[in-house]
Design a protein around this motif. Structure first.
Motif, PDB file in Angstrom:
ATOM      1  N   HIS A 161       0.838  -1.196   0.000  1.00 25.14           N
ATOM      2  CA  HIS A 161       0.000   0.000   0.000  1.00 25.14           C
ATOM      3  C   HIS A 161       0.874   1.247   0.000  1.00 25.14           C
ATOM      4  CE1 HIS A 161      -3.064   2.920   1.363  1.00 25.14           C
ATOM      5  NE2 HIS A 161      -3.929   2.093   0.809  1.00 25.14           N
ATOM      6  N   TYR A 162       0.325   2.326  -0.537  1.00 24.61           N
ATOM      7  CA  TYR A 162       1.070   3.582  -0.642  1.00 24.61           C
ATOM      8  C   TYR A 162       1.407   4.153   0.733  1.00 24.61           C
ATOM      9  CZ  TYR A 162       0.268   3.831  -5.701  1.00 24.61           C
ATOM     10  OH  TYR A 162       0.287   3.585  -7.045  1.00 24.61           O
ATOM     11  N   ASP A 163       0.562   3.889   1.724  1.00 23.34           N
ATOM     12  CA  ASP A 163       0.818   4.429   3.062  1.00 23.34           C
ATOM     13  C   ASP A 163       2.018   3.781   3.731  1.00 23.34           C
ATOM     14  OD1 ASP A 163      -1.341   5.994   2.656  1.00 23.34           O
ATOM     15  OD2 ASP A 163      -2.615   5.121   4.204  1.00 23.34           O
ATOM     16  N   ALA A 164       2.491   2.649   3.183  1.00 25.52           N
ATOM     17  CA  ALA A 164       3.637   1.950   3.783  1.00 25.52           C
ATOM     18  C   ALA A 164       4.963   2.368   3.168  1.00 25.52           C
ATOM     19  CB  ALA A 164       3.460   0.435   3.634  1.00 25.52           C
ATOM     20  N   ILE A 165       4.926   3.236   2.156  1.00 23.57           N
ATOM     21  CA  ILE A 165       6.148   3.549   1.415  1.00 23.57           C
ATOM     22  C   ILE A 165       7.165   4.297   2.263  1.00 23.57           C
ATOM     23  CG2 ILE A 165       5.293   5.735   0.482  1.00 23.57           C
ATOM     24  CD1 ILE A 165       7.350   3.087  -1.430  1.00 23.57           C
ATOM     25  N   GLU A 166       6.696   5.133   3.190  1.00 23.63           N
ATOM     26  CA  GLU A 166       7.620   5.869   4.050  1.00 23.63           C
ATOM     27  C   GLU A 166       8.473   4.911   4.875  1.00 23.63           C
ATOM     28  OE1 GLU A 166       8.678   8.841   4.776  1.00 23.63           O
ATOM     29  OE2 GLU A 166       7.502  10.025   3.374  1.00 23.63           O
ATOM     30  N   LYS A 167       7.860   3.912   5.439  1.00 20.80           N
ATOM     31  CA  LYS A 167       8.576   2.929   6.243  1.00 20.80           C
ATOM     32  C   LYS A 167       9.480   2.056   5.378  1.00 20.80           C
ATOM     33  CE  LYS A 167       7.767  -0.862   9.499  1.00 20.80           C
ATOM     34  NZ  LYS A 167       6.708  -1.671  10.206  1.00 20.80           N
ATOM     35  N   LEU A 168       8.991   1.667   4.218  1.00 21.21           N
ATOM     36  CA  LEU A 168       9.762   0.793   3.328  1.00 21.21           C
ATOM     37  C   LEU A 168      10.993   1.495   2.768  1.00 21.21           C
ATOM     38  CD1 LEU A 168       6.772  -0.785   1.370  1.00 21.21           C
ATOM     39  CD2 LEU A 168       8.206  -1.943   3.045  1.00 21.21           C
ATOM     40  N   ALA A 169      10.944   2.807   2.648  1.00 20.47           N
ATOM     41  CA  ALA A 169      12.069   3.554   2.073  1.00 20.47           C
ATOM     42  C   ALA A 169      13.321   3.460   2.935  1.00 20.47           C
ATOM     43  CB  ALA A 169      11.678   5.013   1.865  1.00 20.47           C
ATOM     44  N   ASP A 170      13.149   3.142   4.207  1.00 18.28           N
ATOM     45  CA  ASP A 170      14.293   3.043   5.119  1.00 18.28           C
ATOM     46  C   ASP A 170      14.664   1.599   5.417  1.00 18.28           C
ATOM     47  OD1 ASP A 170      14.384   5.855   5.371  1.00 18.28           O
ATOM     48  OD2 ASP A 170      12.752   5.781   6.837  1.00 18.28           O
ATOM     49  N   ASP A 171      14.130   0.665   4.648  1.00 19.53           N
ATOM     50  CA  ASP A 171      14.416  -0.757   4.849  1.00 19.53           C
ATOM     51  C   ASP A 171      14.969  -1.324   3.550  1.00 19.53           C
ATOM     52  OD1 ASP A 171      14.510  -3.427   5.450  1.00 19.53           O
ATOM     53  OD2 ASP A 171      12.391  -3.635   5.982  1.00 19.53           O
ATOM     54  N   GLY A 231      14.945  13.383  -0.135  1.00 17.10           N
ATOM     55  CA  GLY A 231      14.115  13.241   1.059  1.00 17.10           C
ATOM     56  C   GLY A 231      12.801  12.529   0.850  1.00 17.10           C
ATOM     57  N   LEU A 232      12.420  12.243  -0.401  1.00 16.48           N
ATOM     58  CA  LEU A 232      11.138  11.613  -0.693  1.00 16.48           C
ATOM     59  C   LEU A 232      11.339  10.150  -1.082  1.00 16.48           C
ATOM     60  CD1 LEU A 232       9.425  14.423  -2.803  1.00 16.48           C
ATOM     61  CD2 LEU A 232       9.051  13.896  -0.390  1.00 16.48           C
ATOM     62  N   PRO A 233      10.400   9.263  -0.713  1.00 17.98           N
ATOM     63  CA  PRO A 233      10.489   7.861  -1.136  1.00 17.98           C
ATOM     64  C   PRO A 233      10.442   7.754  -2.650  1.00 17.98           C
ATOM     65  CG  PRO A 233       8.896   8.125   0.637  1.00 17.98           C
ATOM     66  CD  PRO A 233       9.247   9.505   0.182  1.00 17.98           C
ATOM     67  N   HIS A 234      11.292   6.902  -3.183  1.00 19.46           N
ATOM     68  CA  HIS A 234      11.396   6.733  -4.626  1.00 19.46           C
ATOM     69  C   HIS A 234      11.512   5.255  -4.965  1.00 19.46           C
ATOM     70  CE1 HIS A 234      11.728  10.772  -6.336  1.00 19.46           C
ATOM     71  NE2 HIS A 234      12.006  10.230  -7.491  1.00 19.46           N
ATOM     72  N   LEU A 235      10.876   4.861  -6.064  1.00 17.71           N
ATOM     73  CA  LEU A 235      11.089   3.540  -6.633  1.00 17.71           C
ATOM     74  C   LEU A 235      12.080   3.668  -7.779  1.00 17.71           C
ATOM     75  CD1 LEU A 235       7.456   2.074  -6.856  1.00 17.71           C
ATOM     76  CD2 LEU A 235       9.090   1.900  -4.984  1.00 17.71           C
ATOM     77  N   SER A 236      12.967   2.682  -7.885  1.00 15.64           N
ATOM     78  CA  SER A 236      13.929   2.669  -8.988  1.00 15.64           C
ATOM     79  C   SER A 236      14.153   1.232  -9.427  1.00 15.64           C
ATOM     80  CB  SER A 236      15.256   3.320  -8.573  1.00 15.64           C
ATOM     81  OG  SER A 236      15.828   2.642  -7.463  1.00 15.64           O
ATOM     82  N   ASN A 237      14.846   1.070 -10.542  1.00 19.39           N
ATOM     83  CA  ASN A 237      15.034  -0.271 -11.098  1.00 19.39           C
ATOM     84  C   ASN A 237      16.228  -0.980 -10.481  1.00 19.39           C
ATOM     85  OD1 ASN A 237      16.321   1.876 -12.843  1.00 19.39           O
ATOM     86  ND2 ASN A 237      17.348   0.061 -13.676  1.00 19.39           N
ATOM     87  N   TYR A 238      16.172  -2.292 -10.530  1.00 21.11           N
ATOM     88  CA  TYR A 238      17.172  -3.215 -10.009  1.00 21.11           C
ATOM     89  C   TYR A 238      17.266  -4.345 -11.035  1.00 21.11           C
ATOM     90  CZ  TYR A 238      19.794  -5.393  -6.179  1.00 21.11           C
ATOM     91  OH  TYR A 238      20.792  -5.921  -5.397  1.00 21.11           O
ATOM     92  N   PRO A 239      18.302  -5.152 -11.011  1.00 22.41           N
ATOM     93  CA  PRO A 239      18.360  -6.243 -11.997  1.00 22.41           C
ATOM     94  C   PRO A 239      17.123  -7.137 -12.010  1.00 22.41           C
ATOM     95  CG  PRO A 239      20.493  -5.995 -10.946  1.00 22.41           C
ATOM     96  CD  PRO A 239      19.572  -5.034 -10.264  1.00 22.41           C
ATOM     97  N   ALA A 240      16.458  -7.263 -10.847  1.00 21.43           N
ATOM     98  CA  ALA A 240      15.274  -8.124 -10.766  1.00 21.43           C
ATOM     99  C   ALA A 240      13.995  -7.414 -11.191  1.00 21.43           C
ATOM    100  CB  ALA A 240      15.116  -8.641  -9.340  1.00 21.43           C
ATOM    101  N   THR A 241      14.046  -6.096 -11.405  1.00 20.76           N
ATOM    102  CA  THR A 241      12.839  -5.307 -11.647  1.00 20.76           C
ATOM    103  C   THR A 241      12.192  -5.646 -12.989  1.00 20.76           C
ATOM    104  OG1 THR A 241      13.802  -3.506 -10.348  1.00 20.76           O
ATOM    105  CG2 THR A 241      11.898  -2.980 -11.720  1.00 20.76           C
TER     106      THR A 241
END
Length: 808
Positions: free
Chosen positions: A139-149, A228-238
């Motif tokens: 969920h989008y509300d979890a992105i803040e927490k996931l950005a630091d993991d 400072g903002l959560p971001h999605l980016s590509n990885y070899p598995a993406t």
């Protein structure tokens, strides 16, 4: 396109394949039928050497697992493997994650490793349908927490908005390409940035689609922060799936459409001053004015869990608290701060013992004797005219004699000149061990020495240098090395168990060639001749007395193959750093003693699991099984006579652990994973009554078993789920037919005489027991004698980029 449109296959024989969720580390004798959703190469960072192939595998239950094939075992695999194809894999090894791996493709505790005897062949038989892809969406509300993991990669779905043109920049004399856009769920957005060739390919495919109606699922995306903002980016598995035919996209479109059609109503209600507002309480109704006059401790007695009394000792005390200020405090005005450190001033004279030496930390000051030359060494410093008019003013040149042998006169005290007149809080601030970084020499730490040892040559001669392990108040440990040049000084200063203030040391990164490290840290402390160690008072509470990093016994075999770290548990042989604690006062010892008092736990923990083969049984025989049959598998030939319609025929399953989710806000919640599950999977779970000539029994059929005899998925009836929730016709049609059901006996069935049974395999008609050689359906734990382990230190997911394709 999903396979569900053609999934009319019904099992007429027991499935010889195990579900992904059932495999464990007990044996090599597993057999899976899986689809390769994606695969990518693993390369070394420095030399770009080929290490092997990573795979994301899914099965017919949408179970997911990461698999790795070492370069030695994937020569033929690279020629045959293809994304989207179905394969049969057998004779592989299952390993537990050690816990320090980064960017895992699947949120699972285990992964698969190929061995020299692993078989990987394209599936030629017909089995239960496997979807084209399976996701674990967040969920989008979890992105803040996931950005630091950084432990996991994540899956997210959304509508594409704010697409930007390709951006080209130069970084370290290399040209980089950035493709930026956002994804939205109708109420929140997440920024996405794809780099280099992957971004160029995404921009091209987006251009070929209708951007006004563009939905994507981004699988195995790397999540972090940018500006400072959560971001999605590509990885070899993406992988990026554009407008995929997946149930979550339909639900997303429905949700966005409903939010657009929601009327915005703003209603202002003015409550007259005399109006009474009542609040219902047990046995009494309170008015607003009554509520305001309630005592502070009202209702505390009714709480089931009271606030621990011991924590009240911290109230009404004075503390110095160092706070961490984040974006919530600055941008959103949050008044909730995170405490990084808390210090309490010691009362002077409290529990004073005149016979014990008082240890006081010395500040950064210098002593300056301004009395002048040796001629006036026994005289007080010259003074100006006295401001006390009641006494005779002294002459400027007059001096008072001082006799150091006269006990009635206080001795001369040197004038202290403080080099820094303004002393900031930072001068007394201690840095946490976890925040130490190489290249900074201004750190000061407050730690306890918990280990101290010297290395030795093969002949047994000890080195002059020695090692220590220290722990801070947060329980974080770090290894320290005292070289020969300063070892003689510190060997009389550092003692195990004492607390010290240490500064002017170096923080160094371990070299890759360094073996048998005592801690799983990337850095270590190195003392030098400028290092200052000062012993501090120890209250016995602030800094822990010890700390350990335990590993399970089942992991020892895996740990024995590497030489980088030492294990924190049972060791085959001793090392110079090895310390044995007998009957140590530690919570882990207390817990272990309690567990070992349970005979069943002791039997499972210390004994070897018995290999149980499948056996035939009637309904009556199942009711009379003993303790030795617990966890055993039994096949029964029965007829399903009835469906218990008092239970629901489906449940919403977490995409990570398969457990049932609960209703939450803003979306369903998995209590087992402690996370939001925006798009749970609809899965079958029906209760039936099965009978034979000896009796009848209630049986629970799970999702895989219902699909085996109906040929349908629960998600096929999404419209029916959202409407009347009536039982689908294909489910009602399973009655009055004969089946071969495999039952696994649970502890409750034997000890508590619980008459509900759980099916683990099923097929239409009566079939014979599977042969020993094909015991995949029985989940037999018989080890494979020929299977050998890899002696290589297999690497996990590579951190280097590899070109990966987008699926349209």
């Amino acid at each position: 396109m999903s396979e569900k449109t053609t999934s009319s296959f019904i099992m007429n024989d027991l499935s010889p394949y195990s579900p992904i969720d059932s495999v464990d580390t007990t044996t090599y004798d597993w057999k899976l039928r899986v689809r390769v959703q994606s695969f990518w190469k693993s390369l070394s960072r420095e030399k770009q050497e080929f290490w092997g192939v990573n795979m994301l595998l899914i099965d017919d239950s949408n179970g997911r697992v990461h698999a790795f094939a070492n370069s030695k075992y994937c020569g033929d695999l690279l020629k045959e493997i293809k994304e989207g194809e179905i394969y049969v894999i057998s004779n592989f090894k299952v390993k537990d994650y050690l816990g320090d791996e980064k960017y895992r493709a699947v949120r699972s505790k285990k992964h698969i490793f190929f061995t020299p005897h692993t078989l990987f062949k394209k599936a030629t038989d017909v089995g239960l349908p496997i979807e084209l892809y399976a996701f674990d969406l967040f969920h989008y509300d979890a992105i803040e927490k996931l950005a630091d993991d950084n432990r996991f990669l994540i899956d997210m779905a959304g509508k594409v908005i704010n697409v930007q043109d390709l951006i080209k920049i130069k970084k370290n004399d290399e040209e980089k390409t950035l493709f930026k856009f956002q994804i939205s769920n109708g109420s929140s957005t997440v920024h996405v940035t794809f780099f280099d060739q992957f971004g160029e390919l995404a921009e091209k495919d987006f251009g070929n689609a209708d951007r006004r109606n563009l939905y994507v699922i981004i699988s195995c995306a790397k999540v972090g922060r940018y500006e400072g903002l959560p971001h999605l980016s590509n990885y070899p598995a993406t992988r990026v799936y554009i407008n995929p035919k997946h149930y979550c996209i339909n639900e997303l479109k429905r949700s966005i459409s409903e939010k657009k059609n929601e009327p915005v109503v703003v209603e202002m209600v003015e409550i007259p001053e005399e109006e009474e507002v009542v609040v219902e309480m047990p046995r009494k109704i309170f008015k607003v004015k009554d509520i305001k006059s309630l005592p502070k401790d009202f209702g505390e007695e009714a709480e089931e869990e009271k606030f621990p009394e011991i924590l009240n000792m911290f109230l009404k005390q004075k503390y110095t608290i160092n706070l961490s200020v984040n974006l919530e405090n600055v941008e959103k005005g949050s008044t909730v701060f995170h405490a990084k450190e808390i210090l309490q001033a010691q009362e002077k004279g409290d529990s004073f013992d005149p016979n014990s030496a008082t240890v006081v930390e010395i500040g950064d000051i210098s002593l300056v004797n301004e009395s002048g030359t040796e001629q006036n060494a026994n005289e007080t410093p010259n003074t100006e005219k006295s401001t006390n008019m009641k006494t005779r003013p002294r002459n400027i040149s007059e001096s008072l004699s001082f006799n150091p042998t006269d006990a009635s006169v206080s001795p001369l005290v040197k004038k202290i000149k403080v080099e820094k007149q303004v002393k900031t809080m930072a001068s007394n601030h201690y840095t946490a061990v976890e925040n130490l970084k190489p290249g900074v020499d201004q750190y000061k730490i407050k730690v306890r020495v918990i280990r101290l040892w010297r290395g030795a040559t093969k002949s047994g001669e000890e080195f002059k240098s020695f090692n220590v392990i220290v722990i801070d108040q947060k329980g974080h440990r770090i290894h320290g090395f005292v070289p020969t040049k300063c070892a003689e000084e510190f060997q009389f200063i550092l003692f195990v168990g004492r607390v010290y203030s240490i500064k002017n040391f170096d923080v160094q990164i371990y070299k890759q060639t360094e073996k048998f490290r005592v801690l799983r840290n990337a850095t270590q402390l190195v003392f030098n001749q400028d290092t200052i160690c000062q012993q501090l008072a120890d209250d016995g509470v602030t800094i822990p007395a010890n700390s350990f990093d335990f590993y399970d016994h089942s992991q020892l075999e895996e740990l024995s193959k590497q030489t980088t770290y030492l294990a924190g548990e049972v060791d085959i042989s001793n090392n110079t750093a090895t310390t044995v604690y007998l009957n140590y006062k530690h919570h882990s010892v207390v817990t272990l003693r309690k567990l070992l008092t349970n005979p069943e736990f002791a039997k499972k923990a210390l004994g070897k699991p018995k290999v149980k083969s499948m056996a035939m049984a009637t309904v009556k025989e199942l009711e009379n099984l003993g303790k030795d049959d617990i966890e055993g598998f039994f096949m029964a030939h029965v007829k399903i006579t009835k469906i218990d319609e008092t239970f629901s025929w489906f449940y919403n399953a977490c995409t990570s652990c398969d457990m049932e989710v609960t209703v939450g806000n803003p979306c369903p919640i998995c209590e087992a994973c402690n996370r939001y599950v925006p798009y749970p999977q609809k899965k079958f779970k029906i209760h039936v009554v099965a009978e034979d000539q000896t009796g009848q029994m209630p049986v629970v059929l799970g999702d895989r078993e219902v699909r085996a005899i109906t040929g349908r998925r629960a998600s096929d009836f999404a419209d029916q789920i959202f409407s009347v929730q009536a039982f689908p016709g294909c489910v009602l049609g399973i009655t009055d037919k004969e089946y071969s059901i495999v039952i696994q006996i649970r502890e409750a069935n034997v000890l508590n005489k619980f008459k509900y049974y759980w099916a683990t395999n099923i097929c239409r008609g009566f079939v014979k027991l599977p042969a020993e050689a094909d015991e995949g359906a029985s989940s037999s734990r018989a080890p494979t004698s020929q299977a050998a382990e890899s002696t290589d230190n297999d690497q996990g997911i590579s951190t280097v980029d590899l070109n990966s394709s987008l699926t349209v």
